[in-house]
Design a protein around this motif. Structure first.
Motif, PDB file in Angstrom:
ATOM      1  N   ILE A   1       0.847  -1.205   0.000  1.00 57.80           N
ATOM      2  CA  ILE A   1       0.000   0.000   0.000  1.00 57.80           C
ATOM      3  C   ILE A   1       0.877   1.247   0.000  1.00 57.80           C
ATOM      4  CG2 ILE A   1      -1.596   1.362   1.421  1.00 57.80           C
ATOM      5  CD1 ILE A   1      -2.683  -1.482   2.338  1.00 57.80           C
ATOM      6  N   MET A   2       1.903   1.246   0.854  1.00 55.68           N
ATOM      7  CA  MET A   2       2.757   2.435   0.971  1.00 55.68           C
ATOM      8  C   MET A   2       3.495   2.726  -0.325  1.00 55.68           C
ATOM      9  SD  MET A   2       4.028   2.814   4.851  1.00 55.68           S
ATOM     10  CE  MET A   2       4.686   1.207   5.151  1.00 55.68           C
ATOM     11  N   ARG A   3       3.774   1.729  -1.115  1.00 57.69           N
ATOM     12  CA  ARG A   3       4.451   1.948  -2.404  1.00 57.69           C
ATOM     13  C   ARG A   3       3.541   2.666  -3.398  1.00 57.69           C
ATOM     14  NH1 ARG A   3       9.645   1.568  -1.409  1.00 57.69           N
ATOM     15  NH2 ARG A   3      10.154  -0.277  -0.213  1.00 57.69           N
ATOM     16  N   GLN A   4       2.232   2.670  -3.136  1.00 54.94           N
ATOM     17  CA  GLN A   4       1.283   3.344  -4.024  1.00 54.94           C
ATOM     18  C   GLN A   4       0.950   4.762  -3.564  1.00 54.94           C
ATOM     19  OE1 GLN A   4      -2.035   0.826  -5.437  1.00 54.94           O
ATOM     20  NE2 GLN A   4      -1.101  -0.735  -4.140  1.00 54.94           N
ATOM     21  N   ILE A   5       1.427   5.137  -2.381  1.00 54.17           N
ATOM     22  CA  ILE A   5       1.192   6.477  -1.859  1.00 54.17           C
ATOM     23  C   ILE A   5       2.244   7.417  -2.447  1.00 54.17           C
ATOM     24  CG2 ILE A   5       1.195   7.877   0.246  1.00 54.17           C
ATOM     25  CD1 ILE A   5       0.030   5.449   1.718  1.00 54.17           C
ATOM     26  N   GLN A   6       1.807   8.562  -2.923  1.00 51.43           N
ATOM     27  CA  GLN A   6       2.708   9.522  -3.578  1.00 51.43           C
ATOM     28  C   GLN A   6       3.257  10.522  -2.570  1.00 51.43           C
ATOM     29  OE1 GLN A   6       0.191  11.404  -6.460  1.00 51.43           O
ATOM     30  NE2 GLN A   6      -0.115   9.533  -7.630  1.00 51.43           N
ATOM     31  N   LEU A   7       4.451  11.031  -2.859  1.00 53.11           N
ATOM     32  CA  LEU A   7       5.076  12.061  -2.038  1.00 53.11           C
ATOM     33  C   LEU A   7       5.092  13.366  -2.832  1.00 53.11           C
ATOM     34  CD1 LEU A   7       6.612  12.931   0.518  1.00 53.11           C
ATOM     35  CD2 LEU A   7       8.715  12.079  -0.553  1.00 53.11           C
ATOM     36  N   TRP A   8       4.592  14.450  -2.196  1.00 49.61           N
ATOM     37  CA  TRP A   8       4.508  15.757  -2.840  1.00 49.61           C
ATOM     38  C   TRP A   8       5.160  16.814  -1.973  1.00 49.61           C
ATOM     39  CZ3 TRP A   8       2.097  17.111  -7.517  1.00 49.61           C
ATOM     40  CH2 TRP A   8       1.498  16.039  -8.196  1.00 49.61           C
ATOM     41  N   ARG A   9       5.693  17.833  -2.622  1.00 48.29           N
ATOM     42  CA  ARG A   9       6.292  18.975  -1.922  1.00 48.29           C
ATOM     43  C   ARG A   9       5.551  20.236  -2.334  1.00 48.29           C
ATOM     44  NH1 ARG A   9       9.735  23.106  -1.541  1.00 48.29           N
ATOM     45  NH2 ARG A   9      11.349  23.031   0.043  1.00 48.29           N
ATOM     46  N   PHE A  10       5.287  21.101  -1.331  1.00 46.58           N
ATOM     47  CA  PHE A  10       4.613  22.377  -1.564  1.00 46.58           C
ATOM     48  C   PHE A  10       5.410  23.487  -0.906  1.00 46.58           C
ATOM     49  CE2 PHE A  10       1.350  19.201  -1.891  1.00 46.58           C
ATOM     50  CZ  PHE A  10       0.592  19.618  -2.958  1.00 46.58           C
ATOM     51  N   GLU A  11       5.434  24.634  -1.558  1.00 43.38           N
ATOM     52  CA  GLU A  11       6.095  25.809  -0.989  1.00 43.38           C
ATOM     53  C   GLU A  11       5.170  26.472   0.033  1.00 43.38           C
ATOM     54  OE1 GLU A  11       9.226  26.542  -1.482  1.00 43.38           O
ATOM     55  OE2 GLU A  11       9.398  24.887  -2.905  1.00 43.38           O
ATOM     56  N   GLU A  12       5.726  27.412   0.743  1.00 42.31           N
ATOM     57  CA  GLU A  12       4.969  28.193   1.714  1.00 42.31           C
ATOM     58  C   GLU A  12       3.782  28.890   1.033  1.00 42.31           C
ATOM     59  OE1 GLU A  12       5.983  32.029   4.567  1.00 42.31           O
ATOM     60  OE2 GLU A  12       7.601  30.832   3.723  1.00 42.31           O
ATOM     61  N   ARG A  13       2.642  28.935   1.719  1.00 42.19           N
ATOM     62  CA  ARG A  13       1.395  29.580   1.280  1.00 42.19           C
ATOM     63  C   ARG A  13       0.707  28.866   0.099  1.00 42.19           C
ATOM     64  NH1 ARG A  13      -1.105  31.244   4.887  1.00 42.19           N
ATOM     65  NH2 ARG A  13      -2.516  32.283   3.473  1.00 42.19           N
ATOM     66  N   SER A  14       1.004  27.604  -0.099  1.00 41.93           N
ATOM     67  CA  SER A  14       0.285  26.829  -1.114  1.00 41.93           C
ATOM     68  C   SER A  14      -1.036  26.357  -0.524  1.00 41.93           C
ATOM     69  CB  SER A  14       1.099  25.599  -1.535  1.00 41.93           C
ATOM     70  OG  SER A  14       2.288  25.972  -2.168  1.00 41.93           O
ATOM     71  N   ARG A  15      -2.098  26.551  -1.284  1.00 39.19           N
ATOM     72  CA  ARG A  15      -3.412  26.073  -0.841  1.00 39.19           C
ATOM     73  C   ARG A  15      -3.598  24.667  -1.401  1.00 39.19           C
ATOM     74  NH1 ARG A  15      -8.968  28.695  -2.022  1.00 39.19           N
ATOM     75  NH2 ARG A  15      -7.733  29.768  -3.573  1.00 39.19           N
ATOM     76  N   ILE A  16      -3.350  23.675  -0.568  1.00 38.70           N
ATOM     77  CA  ILE A  16      -3.333  22.277  -0.993  1.00 38.70           C
ATOM     78  C   ILE A  16      -4.747  21.750  -1.209  1.00 38.70           C
ATOM     79  CG2 ILE A  16      -2.600  19.956  -0.303  1.00 38.70           C
ATOM     80  CD1 ILE A  16      -0.363  21.556   1.352  1.00 38.70           C
ATOM     81  N   VAL A  17      -5.644  22.126  -0.320  1.00 42.64           N
ATOM     82  CA  VAL A  17      -7.056  21.758  -0.430  1.00 42.64           C
ATOM     83  C   VAL A  17      -7.870  23.045  -0.357  1.00 42.64           C
ATOM     84  CG1 VAL A  17      -8.969  20.575   0.739  1.00 42.64           C
ATOM     85  CG2 VAL A  17      -6.738  19.467   0.599  1.00 42.64           C
TER      86      VAL A  17
END
Length: 163
Positions: free
Chosen positions: A46-62
């Motif tokens: 399962i963990m191999r299917q989870i993606q890793l993402w990086r966001f800068e400061e003040r990014s509205r992720i949701v």
């Protein structure tokens, strides 16, 4: 996928996870007890299917009032939960969350739009489980589903007391 397009539009960059990243993800999910009762081999798959993402400061992720597309586990960084953001008016901060926390479960479980914006206060790294993977996992593991439901119920009650 819609999830990947949305995260890229929000300034996210997908990262290639290292073995060290998987160790940290393993630590996060074990501390939440969401995968309690699953065999180690299944957890690794399962963990191999989870993606890793990086966001800068003040990014509205949701964004508030959009369809939920995933379950998000915070690896590093600090995020702020905001409600009632308008075009020329900033949102009202109601909570801060950081490393080891997760979010996104309410809209996935309920099928309702998201109830808040989630904005990075610092550069942030987040593990993202797609809604599709979440749905598969919740049908295979009742303990996972029950744990997520308990968290969602608790947060829903918290949110109602804040608003």
């Amino acid at each position: 996928s819609v999830l990947m397009r949305r995260l890229k539009l929000r300034g996210g960059s997908q990262l290639r996870p290292t073995d060290e990243d998987f160790v940290r993800l393993n630590s996060i999910v074990r501390s939440t007890r969401l995968f309690h009762g699953l065999e180690v081999g299944k957890i690794d798959a399962i963990m191999r299917q989870i993606q890793l993402w990086r966001f800068e400061e003040r990014s509205r992720i949701v964004k508030q009032n959009e369809s939920g597309l995933g379950l998000f586990f915070i690896d590093r960084g600090s995020l702020q939960i905001e409600i009632n953001r308008k075009l020329f008016k900033p949102g009202q901060a109601i909570q801060k969350i950081g490393s080891g926390s997760f979010f996104g479960e309410l809209s996935i479980l309920s099928g309702l739009p998201t109830c808040a914006d989630v904005v990075s206060e610092t550069p942030t790294r987040i593990y993202v489980m797609s809604k599709k993977l979440y749905m598969l996992l919740s049908t295979l593991n009742w303990d996972f589903r029950d744990a997520i439901s308990a968290v969602a119920k608790s947060r829903s009650t918290e949110n109602q007391s804040i608003v």
